[in-house]
Design an enzyme around this catalytic site. Structure first.
Site, mmCIF file in Angstrom:
data_model
loop_
_atom_site.group_PDB
_atom_site.id
_atom_site.type_symbol
_atom_site.label_atom_id
_atom_site.label_comp_id
_atom_site.label_asym_id
_atom_site.label_seq_id
_atom_site.Cartn_x
_atom_site.Cartn_y
_atom_site.Cartn_z
ATOM 1 N N CYS A 2 34.662 -39.986 -15.838
ATOM 2 C CA CYS A 2 33.774 -40.051 -14.672
ATOM 3 C C CYS A 2 33.500 -41.485 -14.226
ATOM 4 O O CYS A 2 33.296 -42.369 -15.044
ATOM 5 C CB CYS A 2 32.440 -39.400 -14.987
ATOM 6 S SG CYS A 2 32.578 -37.718 -15.553
ATOM 7 N N ARG A 27 40.412 -44.367 -13.469
ATOM 8 C CA ARG A 27 39.848 -43.805 -14.693
ATOM 9 C C ARG A 27 40.249 -42.357 -14.896
ATOM 10 O O ARG A 27 40.119 -41.836 -16.008
ATOM 11 C CB ARG A 27 38.309 -43.896 -14.648
ATOM 12 C CG ARG A 27 37.791 -45.315 -14.645
ATOM 13 C CD ARG A 27 36.362 -45.362 -14.162
ATOM 14 N NE ARG A 27 35.431 -44.847 -15.134
ATOM 15 C CZ ARG A 27 34.801 -45.589 -16.035
ATOM 16 N NH1 ARG A 27 35.028 -46.873 -16.085
ATOM 17 N NH2 ARG A 27 33.954 -45.066 -16.877
ATOM 18 N N TRP A 74 35.310 -36.163 -14.240
ATOM 19 C CA TRP A 74 36.343 -35.705 -15.171
ATOM 20 C C TRP A 74 35.679 -34.605 -15.990
ATOM 21 O O TRP A 74 34.741 -34.864 -16.749
ATOM 22 C CB TRP A 74 36.803 -36.870 -16.050
ATOM 23 C CG TRP A 74 37.942 -36.555 -16.954
ATOM 24 C CD1 TRP A 74 39.269 -36.564 -16.635
ATOM 25 C CD2 TRP A 74 37.876 -36.217 -18.349
ATOM 26 N NE1 TRP A 74 40.020 -36.251 -17.733
ATOM 27 C CE2 TRP A 74 39.191 -36.027 -18.797
ATOM 28 C CE3 TRP A 74 36.823 -36.054 -19.256
ATOM 29 C CZ2 TRP A 74 39.496 -35.685 -20.110
ATOM 30 C CZ3 TRP A 74 37.125 -35.712 -20.559
ATOM 31 C CH2 TRP A 74 38.445 -35.531 -20.971
ATOM 32 N N ASN A 98 27.943 -39.685 -16.362
ATOM 33 C CA ASN A 98 29.183 -39.850 -17.123
ATOM 34 C C ASN A 98 28.816 -39.637 -18.585
ATOM 35 O O ASN A 98 27.808 -40.164 -19.038
ATOM 36 C CB ASN A 98 29.714 -41.282 -16.890
ATOM 37 C CG ASN A 98 30.851 -41.646 -17.811
ATOM 38 O OD1 ASN A 98 31.515 -40.787 -18.363
ATOM 39 N ND2 ASN A 98 31.081 -42.933 -17.975
ATOM 40 N N GLY A 99 29.613 -38.846 -19.317
ATOM 41 C CA GLY A 99 29.315 -38.628 -20.732
ATOM 42 C C GLY A 99 28.857 -37.203 -20.972
ATOM 43 O O GLY A 99 29.115 -36.314 -20.161
ATOM 44 N N GLU A 479 54.694 -43.626 -30.239
ATOM 45 C CA GLU A 479 54.329 -44.039 -28.877
ATOM 46 C C GLU A 479 55.277 -43.412 -27.841
ATOM 47 O O GLU A 479 54.841 -42.964 -26.779
ATOM 48 C CB GLU A 479 54.357 -45.575 -28.784
ATOM 49 C CG GLU A 479 54.267 -46.168 -27.398
ATOM 50 C CD GLU A 479 52.957 -45.884 -26.660
ATOM 51 O OE1 GLU A 479 52.060 -45.256 -27.245
ATOM 52 O OE2 GLU A 479 52.869 -46.262 -25.484
ATOM 53 N N LYS A 483 54.044 -41.018 -24.776
ATOM 54 C CA LYS A 483 54.304 -41.311 -23.356
ATOM 55 C C LYS A 483 54.968 -40.101 -22.690
ATOM 56 O O LYS A 483 54.595 -39.731 -21.580
ATOM 57 C CB LYS A 483 55.229 -42.533 -23.193
ATOM 58 C CG LYS A 483 54.642 -43.872 -23.418
ATOM 59 C CD LYS A 483 53.773 -44.409 -22.292
ATOM 60 C CE LYS A 483 52.319 -44.172 -22.617
ATOM 61 N NZ LYS A 483 51.683 -45.169 -23.433
ATOM 62 N N GLU A 486 52.449 -37.198 -22.244
ATOM 63 C CA GLU A 486 51.378 -37.478 -21.286
ATOM 64 C C GLU A 486 51.802 -37.270 -19.846
ATOM 65 O O GLU A 486 51.060 -36.698 -19.063
ATOM 66 C CB GLU A 486 50.955 -38.955 -21.388
ATOM 67 C CG GLU A 486 50.054 -39.283 -22.510
ATOM 68 C CD GLU A 486 49.648 -40.740 -22.428
ATOM 69 O OE1 GLU A 486 48.457 -40.995 -22.357
ATOM 70 O OE2 GLU A 486 50.527 -41.631 -22.432
ATOM 71 N N HIS A 502 61.427 -33.658 -44.900
ATOM 72 C CA HIS A 502 60.337 -32.959 -45.588
ATOM 73 C C HIS A 502 59.712 -31.859 -44.732
ATOM 74 O O HIS A 502 58.639 -31.372 -45.055
ATOM 75 C CB HIS A 502 59.265 -33.964 -46.023
ATOM 76 C CG HIS A 502 59.768 -34.976 -47.014
ATOM 77 N ND1 HIS A 502 60.107 -34.643 -48.308
ATOM 78 C CD2 HIS A 502 60.044 -36.293 -46.878
ATOM 79 C CE1 HIS A 502 60.540 -35.726 -48.944
ATOM 80 N NE2 HIS A 502 60.521 -36.744 -48.087
ATOM 81 N N LYS A 602 41.684 -42.575 -17.843
ATOM 82 C CA LYS A 602 42.105 -43.911 -18.280
ATOM 83 C C LYS A 602 41.097 -44.505 -19.255
ATOM 84 O O LYS A 602 41.471 -45.148 -20.224
ATOM 85 C CB LYS A 602 42.226 -44.800 -17.040
ATOM 86 C CG LYS A 602 42.692 -46.205 -17.321
ATOM 87 C CD LYS A 602 44.175 -46.229 -17.559
ATOM 88 C CE LYS A 602 44.709 -47.585 -17.917
ATOM 89 N NZ LYS A 602 45.968 -47.485 -18.670
HETATM 90 C C1 F6R Z 1 48.155 -43.540 -23.609
HETATM 91 C C2 F6R Z 1 46.837 -44.034 -23.313
HETATM 92 C C3 F6R Z 1 45.712 -43.623 -24.198
HETATM 93 C C4 F6R Z 1 44.867 -44.853 -24.542
HETATM 94 C C5 F6R Z 1 43.636 -44.437 -25.353
HETATM 95 C C6 F6R Z 1 42.804 -45.646 -25.753
HETATM 96 O O1 F6R Z 1 49.095 -43.937 -22.672
HETATM 97 O O2 F6R Z 1 46.665 -44.767 -22.393
HETATM 98 O O3 F6R Z 1 46.169 -42.999 -25.354
HETATM 99 O O4 F6R Z 1 45.660 -45.734 -25.257
HETATM 100 O O5 F6R Z 1 42.832 -43.582 -24.588
HETATM 101 O O6 F6R Z 1 42.377 -46.355 -24.644
HETATM 102 P P1 F6R Z 1 41.853 -47.836 -24.784
HETATM 103 O O7 F6R Z 1 42.980 -48.678 -25.210
HETATM 104 O O8 F6R Z 1 41.329 -48.195 -23.430
HETATM 105 O O9 F6R Z 1 40.762 -47.789 -25.820
#
Ligand code: F6R
Length: 607
Positions: A2, A27, A74, A98-99, A479, A483, A486, A502, A602
């Protein structure tokens, strides 16, 4: 997650708040709304979907008024529908939030028993009713806030607008970020300085538990016990210009291409590539007194930290644990005297990481924040800050901030290794030279997209994908899988290549692409054996390797993506580019929204 704005201006606030909400779009959100006061009367406009839907609504039904609040939501409690979009109104009171209000169910039951009628599924609406009820019983706005705040449990930020009060906003912060901006006879509120940048640079950050009575002439602040407090005003360095995506299709594509610059700028934070000198940030200046490093992080920042563990152990000879922040924060952690917690977060606002960092402090550790946003909460609460200089990142999936984190970590490991006399000076200089040349290698890696087409064509049609890697490539397998999940919604998992036998090997058949991260170097031979096991079960191999590795490893039928050759210590930073491109180009082929994938935010400011 949010986004919140509030404005007490001397001009119409709806366009100002829409601009501020656009600056918070990165965000992630699924509905939006505004409330304003005109001649004492409140009007609200809300729309599910993107800000463009709210903008269209405002064209048809404009909002006047010089006082208002706005929100991008959100969804947490209740689906992203019109009735759940903020602001939420009860009587004279409208609230954006927010929250999470953790005790909302009990509050709601109590309020319903008092005859209050709820119109949404949200936890937020209970706050609007509580304040309205207090006003109804003759309390002033300030008294209503003082009475309501202790009744709310959870982590949240709130801004409240009251009908008939044209020169008043109430604001509160418990863990979730919130900033007050002071203009010339105007006052603003926003989730971050980015939202407020075109309006003012004079910012007061609320501290945890603070609440505020904001008027055009200024703000009165109170701490969690209701006592008046002063908080320092700072001058924000965030640019008022809104960064565009230029000729790129998505921010994510632009940010993948921004990486040579992000790496070069970040490197300068710890290493002077001209002289080869390295500096240690506080609280690590006394490197030989650092007994242990504990890293707390989430998501992609967690994977960067897993890579860093190899570097701290091998280059600096320091014991290092990496912890998922949301788990660490609720454990009875036992940490040694002299230990340092590194809180890693591109946004500097992830609530899990913030809470884990506070847990580390409570356990006697000193704190280093590794963040991309200098004015963020984690930066402000840390004993020292190591800044990635990647510039604002708008794509929800982290890309350039990830490689910038890796660069900062490697620079720090070299500096620690030197200061502790664990790393030979000749090897330190070799690594610094390799790091200085890295932006050029990364530029080569991003420009070579021809080879990706057959692979992304295959991935776009897959149901499951496996990423395998060993040693420094293991976190990159994690990672890469994250990606892909996501932004393409394809199921993908990353495994330590040696762990596959395993269990996960049972998943492999002719339908499953297997992405093997196998650069030549220390882990090459063993990775080759593990990939041969996958190939023998019919897995469709995609190899991400360098020219030497390709020559030794590839067989007919394999897809091969060749990375520029670099010092083996630096390979994760190059591999990052290839796993990002694989995910991005697959998303483009599938037509999913790479910048704002479904359900993701974000800046994750809920627990
Ligand atoms: C993946 C991604 C998320 C952030 C995670 C932590 O592409 O962006 O997994 O890495 O939400 O976010 P920060 O780094 O802002 O604490």
């Amino acid at each position: 997650m949010c986004g919140i704005v509030g404005a007490l201006a001397n001009r119409p606030v709806a366009p100002l708040m829409m601009e501020a909400l656009r600056r918070l779009e990165y965000r992630g959100y699924d509905s939006a709304g505004l409330a304003t006061l005109t001649e004492g009367h409140m009007a609200i406009r809300r729309a599910p979907g993107k800000l463009s839907a709210l903008s269209d609504l405002l064209e048809r039904e404009p909002l006047s008024g010089a006082s208002g609040i706005g929100h991008t939501r959100w969804a947490t409690h209740g689906p992203p529908t019109l009735k759940n979009a903020h602001p939420h109104r009860a009587g004279r009171v409208a609230v954006v939030h927010n929250g999470i209000i953790e005790n909302f169910a009990a509050l709601r039951a109590e309020l319903i028993a008092n005859g209050r009628v709820f119109t949404s599924d949200t936890d937020t609406e209970a706050v609007a009713h509580l304040i309205d009820l207090a006003l109804e019983t003759g309390r002033t706005a300030e008294q209503a806030m003082a009475e309501t705040m202790p009744r709310l449990r959870g982590a949240f930020a709130l801004v409240i607008l009251i009908e008939g009060e044209e020169d008043l906003l109430l604001a509160a912060r418990r863990a979730s970020p919130l900033a007050i901006g002071l203009g010339e006879g105007e006052a603003f509120i926003g989730s971050d300085a980015m939202a407020l940048a075109p309006l003012t640079r004079r910012i007061i950050y609320l501290e945890d538990g603070d609440w505020a009575v904001v008027r055009r002439a200024g703000a009165s602040l109170f701490d969690e016990t209701g006592q008046p407090v002063e908080r320092a005003m700072s001058i924000s360095t965030v640019s008022g210009a809104l960064i565009g995506k230029g000729n790129y299709r998505h921010f994510m594509e632009k940010e993948i291409f921004d990486q040579p610059d992000a790496i070069a700028h970040t490197l300068h934070a710890v290493i002077d590539p001209g002289t080869g000198a390295s500096t240690l940030p506080p609280p690590m200046e006394q490197a030989d007194q650092v007994s242990k490093i504990t890293i707390v992080a989430a998501g992609t920042s967690y994977y960067a930290s897993l890579v860093a563990r190899y570097w701290f152990e091998s280059l600096a000879g320091i014991g290092c644990e990496v912890e998922v922040a949301s788990e660490f924060r609720d454990r009875d952690v036992v940490l040694p005297e002299g230990g340092v917690v590194i809180a890693v977060s591109q946004s500097g606002e992830s609530l899990d990481t913030l809470m884990a960092m506070r847990r580390g402090r409570a356990a006697g550790q000193r704190i280093l924040g590794l963040v991309n946003v200098p004015e963020s909460t984690i930066a402000r609460e840390s004993d020292g800050v190591l800044l990635t200089r990647a510039g604002p990142e708008f794509g929800v999936a982290a890309t350039k901030t990830f490689t910038a984190q890796l660069t900062a970590f490697l620079g720090l490991a070299i500096a620690l290794g030197r200061a502790r006399e664990h790393l030979a000076e000749a090897r330190a200089l070799e690594l610094i030279a390799a790091l200085s040349a890295l932006p050029a290698r990364v530029a080569e890696a991003v420009s070579d997209q021809q080879a990706f087409a057959p692979v992304t064509h295959m991935l776009a049609r897959a149901r499951d994908v496996l990423y395998l890697g060993r040693g420094l490539s293991y976190p990159m397998a994690l990672e890469g899988a994250l990606k892909l999940k996501e932004i393409t919604y394809i199921h993908a998992e990353g495994y330590a290549a040696g762990e596959m036998k395993h269990g996960p090997i049972a998943l492999i058949d002719e339908a499953v692409p297997v992405i093997g991260l196998a650069p030549s170097g220390p882990w090459f031979e063993k990775t080759v054996s593990n990939l041969a096991e996958a190939r023998a079960r019919g897995g469709r191999m995609v190899l991400i390797t360098d020219a030497e590795g390709a020559g030794r490893l590839a067989v007919d039928g394999d897809h091969v993506l060749v990375l520029p050759t670099v010092d083996p210590m630096l390979t994760p930073i190059l591999q990052a580019v290839h796993v990002q491109l694989l995910a991005y180009l697959t998303a483009v082929e599938k037509g999913t929204d790479a910048d704002q994938p479904r359900n993701l935010a974000k800046s994750v400011t809920v627990e």
